[in-house]
Design a protein around this motif. Structure first.
Motif, PDB file in Angstrom:
ATOM      1  N   LEU A   1      10.468  28.886  39.909  1.00 17.63           N
ATOM      2  CA  LEU A   1      10.459  28.163  38.639  1.00 17.63           C
ATOM      3  C   LEU A   1      10.510  29.129  37.455  1.00 17.63           C
ATOM      4  CD1 LEU A   1       7.841  25.391  39.463  1.00 17.63           C
ATOM      5  CD2 LEU A   1      10.327  25.211  39.466  1.00 17.63           C
ATOM      6  N   ARG A   2       9.976  30.312  37.655  1.00 15.94           N
ATOM      7  CA  ARG A   2      10.071  31.329  36.599  1.00 15.94           C
ATOM      8  C   ARG A   2      11.538  31.743  36.403  1.00 15.94           C
ATOM      9  NH1 ARG A   2       6.380  34.184  38.514  1.00 15.94           N
ATOM     10  NH2 ARG A   2       4.680  33.593  37.110  1.00 15.94           N
ATOM     11  N   GLN A   3      12.260  31.825  37.491  1.00 15.25           N
ATOM     12  CA  GLN A   3      13.671  32.226  37.433  1.00 15.25           C
ATOM     13  C   GLN A   3      14.589  31.051  37.109  1.00 15.25           C
ATOM     14  OE1 GLN A   3      14.035  33.881  41.369  1.00 15.25           O
ATOM     15  NE2 GLN A   3      13.359  35.920  40.726  1.00 15.25           N
ATOM     16  N   GLN A   4      14.162  29.835  37.441  1.00 11.68           N
ATOM     17  CA  GLN A   4      14.969  28.638  37.185  1.00 11.68           C
ATOM     18  C   GLN A   4      14.137  27.598  36.430  1.00 11.68           C
ATOM     19  OE1 GLN A   4      16.008  28.403  41.595  1.00 11.68           O
ATOM     20  NE2 GLN A   4      17.942  27.716  40.671  1.00 11.68           N
ATOM     21  N   PRO A   5      13.817  27.840  35.181  1.00 10.86           N
ATOM     22  CA  PRO A   5      12.952  26.919  34.423  1.00 10.86           C
ATOM     23  C   PRO A   5      13.536  25.522  34.271  1.00 10.86           C
ATOM     24  CG  PRO A   5      13.955  28.566  32.967  1.00 10.86           C
ATOM     25  CD  PRO A   5      14.226  29.012  34.374  1.00 10.86           C
ATOM     26  N   GLU A   6      14.848  25.369  34.498  1.00 13.00           N
ATOM     27  CA  GLU A   6      15.452  24.045  34.407  1.00 13.00           C
ATOM     28  C   GLU A   6      14.946  23.113  35.517  1.00 13.00           C
ATOM     29  OE1 GLU A   6      18.238  26.562  36.940  1.00 13.00           O
ATOM     30  OE2 GLU A   6      17.045  26.827  35.116  1.00 13.00           O
ATOM     31  N   LEU A   7      14.333  23.690  36.560  1.00 12.14           N
ATOM     32  CA  LEU A   7      13.769  22.883  37.644  1.00 12.14           C
ATOM     33  C   LEU A   7      12.354  22.394  37.339  1.00 12.14           C
ATOM     34  CD1 LEU A   7      14.860  24.984  40.773  1.00 12.14           C
ATOM     35  CD2 LEU A   7      15.993  22.977  39.794  1.00 12.14           C
ATOM     36  N   LEU A   8      11.763  22.897  36.266  1.00  7.46           N
ATOM     37  CA  LEU A   8      10.370  22.569  35.973  1.00  7.46           C
ATOM     38  C   LEU A   8      10.084  21.076  35.814  1.00  7.46           C
ATOM     39  CD1 LEU A   8       8.782  25.294  33.659  1.00  7.46           C
ATOM     40  CD2 LEU A   8       7.731  24.204  35.642  1.00  7.46           C
TER      41      LEU A   8
ATOM     42  N   THR B   1       6.038  20.282  30.317  1.00  8.21           N
ATOM     43  CA  THR B   1       7.151  21.201  30.547  1.00  8.21           C
ATOM     44  C   THR B   1       7.066  22.396  29.603  1.00  8.21           C
ATOM     45  OG1 THR B   1       8.586  19.389  31.282  1.00  8.21           O
ATOM     46  CG2 THR B   1       9.662  21.426  30.587  1.00  8.21           C
ATOM     47  N   THR B   2       6.714  22.149  28.353  1.00  6.49           N
ATOM     48  CA  THR B   2       6.633  23.224  27.375  1.00  6.49           C
ATOM     49  C   THR B   2       5.525  24.206  27.736  1.00  6.49           C
ATOM     50  OG1 THR B   2       7.460  21.786  25.617  1.00  6.49           O
ATOM     51  CG2 THR B   2       6.305  23.775  24.933  1.00  6.49           C
ATOM     52  N   VAL B   3       4.339  23.710  28.029  1.00  8.95           N
ATOM     53  CA  VAL B   3       3.224  24.616  28.302  1.00  8.95           C
ATOM     54  C   VAL B   3       3.453  25.405  29.588  1.00  8.95           C
ATOM     55  CG1 VAL B   3       1.757  22.975  29.578  1.00  8.95           C
ATOM     56  CG2 VAL B   3       0.715  24.824  28.260  1.00  8.95           C
ATOM     57  N   MET B   4       4.027  24.780  30.619  1.00  2.00           N
ATOM     58  CA  MET B   4       4.249  25.510  31.865  1.00  2.00           C
ATOM     59  C   MET B   4       5.404  26.497  31.734  1.00  2.00           C
ATOM     60  SD  MET B   4       1.737  24.519  33.558  1.00  2.00           S
ATOM     61  CE  MET B   4       2.118  25.570  34.959  1.00  2.00           C
ATOM     62  N   THR B   5       6.422  26.151  30.935  1.00  2.83           N
ATOM     63  CA  THR B   5       7.512  27.099  30.688  1.00  2.83           C
ATOM     64  C   THR B   5       6.975  28.367  30.043  1.00  2.83           C
ATOM     65  OG1 THR B   5       9.167  25.353  30.448  1.00  2.83           O
ATOM     66  CG2 THR B   5       9.676  27.478  29.438  1.00  2.83           C
ATOM     67  N   GLU B   6       6.159  28.208  29.012  1.00  2.00           N
ATOM     68  CA  GLU B   6       5.614  29.367  28.300  1.00  2.00           C
ATOM     69  C   GLU B   6       4.617  30.137  29.156  1.00  2.00           C
ATOM     70  OE1 GLU B   6       6.921  30.442  25.617  1.00  2.00           O
ATOM     71  OE2 GLU B   6       8.220  28.673  25.456  1.00  2.00           O
ATOM     72  N   LEU B   7       3.838  29.432  29.956  1.00  2.00           N
ATOM     73  CA  LEU B   7       2.863  30.109  30.812  1.00  2.00           C
ATOM     74  C   LEU B   7       3.560  30.961  31.866  1.00  2.00           C
ATOM     75  CD1 LEU B   7      -0.137  30.471  31.465  1.00  2.00           C
ATOM     76  CD2 LEU B   7       0.005  28.436  32.918  1.00  2.00           C
ATOM     77  N   LEU B   8       4.578  30.404  32.523  1.00  2.00           N
ATOM     78  CA  LEU B   8       5.301  31.168  33.549  1.00  2.00           C
ATOM     79  C   LEU B   8       6.097  32.314  32.943  1.00  2.00           C
ATOM     80  CD1 LEU B   8       6.570  28.336  35.943  1.00  2.00           C
ATOM     81  CD2 LEU B   8       4.580  29.822  36.195  1.00  2.00           C
ATOM     82  N   ARG B   9       6.506  32.161  31.711  1.00  2.00           N
ATOM     83  CA  ARG B   9       7.261  33.215  31.040  1.00  2.00           C
ATOM     84  C   ARG B   9       6.378  34.428  30.744  1.00  2.00           C
ATOM     85  NH1 ARG B   9      10.284  30.934  26.045  1.00  2.00           N
ATOM     86  NH2 ARG B   9      11.574  30.069  27.715  1.00  2.00           N
ATOM     87  N   ARG B  10       5.076  34.182  30.546  1.00  2.00           N
ATOM     88  CA  ARG B  10       4.191  35.249  30.074  1.00  2.00           C
ATOM     89  C   ARG B  10       3.130  35.700  31.074  1.00  2.00           C
ATOM     90  NH1 ARG B  10       6.034  32.467  25.824  1.00  2.00           N
ATOM     91  NH2 ARG B  10       6.281  33.558  23.833  1.00  2.00           N
ATOM     92  N   ARG B  11       2.814  34.871  32.058  1.00  2.00           N
ATOM     93  CA  ARG B  11       1.716  35.192  32.962  1.00  2.00           C
ATOM     94  C   ARG B  11       2.085  34.891  34.414  1.00  2.00           C
ATOM     95  NH1 ARG B  11       0.073  37.359  28.990  1.00  2.00           N
ATOM     96  NH2 ARG B  11      -1.979  37.131  27.990  1.00  2.00           N
ATOM     97  N   ARG B  12       1.354  35.539  35.312  1.00  2.00           N
ATOM     98  CA  ARG B  12       1.462  35.270  36.741  1.00  2.00           C
ATOM     99  C   ARG B  12       0.112  34.748  37.209  1.00  2.00           C
ATOM    100  NH1 ARG B  12       5.309  36.784  40.000  1.00  2.00           N
ATOM    101  NH2 ARG B  12       6.070  38.255  38.428  1.00  2.00           N
ATOM    102  N   LEU B  13       0.116  33.642  37.942  1.00  3.23           N
ATOM    103  CA  LEU B  13      -1.109  32.993  38.386  1.00  3.23           C
ATOM    104  C   LEU B  13      -1.351  33.291  39.858  1.00  3.23           C
ATOM    105  CD1 LEU B  13      -0.436  29.503  36.755  1.00  3.23           C
ATOM    106  CD2 LEU B  13      -1.751  31.399  35.781  1.00  3.23           C
TER     107      LEU B  13
END
Length: 284
Positions: free
Chosen positions: A151-158, A246-258
């Motif tokens: 999902l980090r590489q393909q955010p359109e699937l989020l 979608t917005t919060v998870m897009t930004e979270l995956l863009r900046r952090r690893r869980l």
């Protein structure tokens, strides 16, 4: 605005180490995004945070007197907002709170009691379900690093992934209904006026509808997912909720690893609340 709120909160997460995603992120996001959408000032953040906690405690305890007292406290906050907007007249901000003041039903304006009831319902639903959803999503992705990376590489699937994760782990467990006429369901006859509890969490794992229901799949028919209800009871806030998540998870995956933390388990929320009361994760 939603993106900026998400980014601000993400940047304040610990860059390395452990954090409870519920108390340290999910609840803050739900609170700030609700106030931003409704046009409420930042001074309302902390009072609403305390109110939400007391409301949940009263609900879980089944204390009707406490629940009524908490509702009156919330009403006072909203009536203050309505007074400010009335006094501002044409200079009042154009937001959902102001628009409710100008709304009419059957040729008459809504009463303050009706407006307060509507806003209370919106706020309780928004704060609880958005926070629960963020916690569920973060926990699931931390436990499935390959999916997180995809999902980090393909955010359109989020968007599809979020709906599927929340189908598997429901933020809304159940709802109540009353039968309006005699009906037979699953071989059981019900009279008119009977009280029912509908378990959305169970329906969204129905083997007759979802093949291998406990498995995450992106190719499922979205029309089968009852995450936001269906028919006349479909959630009118679904587009807003999807935008926020979608917005919060897009930004979270863009900046952090869980990552999950060995030996540390998430704590389930008490029924009827869905999701978790604590989600300890390593955030990098």
């Amino acid at each position: 605005m939603c993106r900026q709120i998400a980014v601000d909160l993400i940047e304040n997460l610990p860059s390395t180490g452990e954090a409870d995603i519920m108390s340290g992120f999910a609840h803050d996001f739900a609170l700030r995004i609700q106030c931003a959408f409704m046009g409420w000032p930042s001074e309302y953040h902390e009072p609403l945070r305390r109110w939400t906690a007391r409301n949940q405690e009263a609900t879980l305890a089944g204390d009707r007197a406490a629940t009524a007292a908490v509702a009156l406290e919330f009403d006072s906050y909203i009536r203050q907002l309505l007074t400010v907007r009335r006094e501002a007249g044409s200079d009042a901000p154009d937001d959902p709170t102001t628009r409710l003041l100008r709304e009419e039903v059957s040729g008459r304006p809504l009463t303050d009691e009706e407006i307060v009831s509507i806003i209370r319902n919106w706020t309780v639903g928004e704060l609880a379900t958005i926070a629960a959803s963020v916690g569920i999503l973060c926990r699931y992705l931390a436990a499935h690093p390959a999916l997180q990376q995809q999902l980090r590489q393909q955010p359109e699937l989020l968007p599809a992934a979020i709906d599927e994760i929340l189908r598997i782990d429901a933020p809304l467990i159940a709802n109540r209904r009353v039968t309006t006429r005699p009906v037979e369901i699953g071989g059981r006859k019900l009279a008119a006026g009977e009280r029912l509890t509908l378990l959305w969490a169970s329906a969204n794992r129905d083997e007759a509808v979802f093949e291998d229901p406990d498995t995450f799949r992106l190719d499922r028919d979205p029309a089968d997912n009852l995450l936001y209800g269906a028919g006349i009871h479909v959630c009118p806030g679904a587009p807003l909720a999807r935008l926020e998540l979608t917005t919060v998870m897009t930004e979270l995956l863009r900046r952090r690893r869980l990552e999950t933390i060995p030996g540390r388990q998430s704590v389930r929320a008490h029924y009827p609340t869905g999701g978790y009361s604590a989600v300890p994760l390593r955030i990098q």
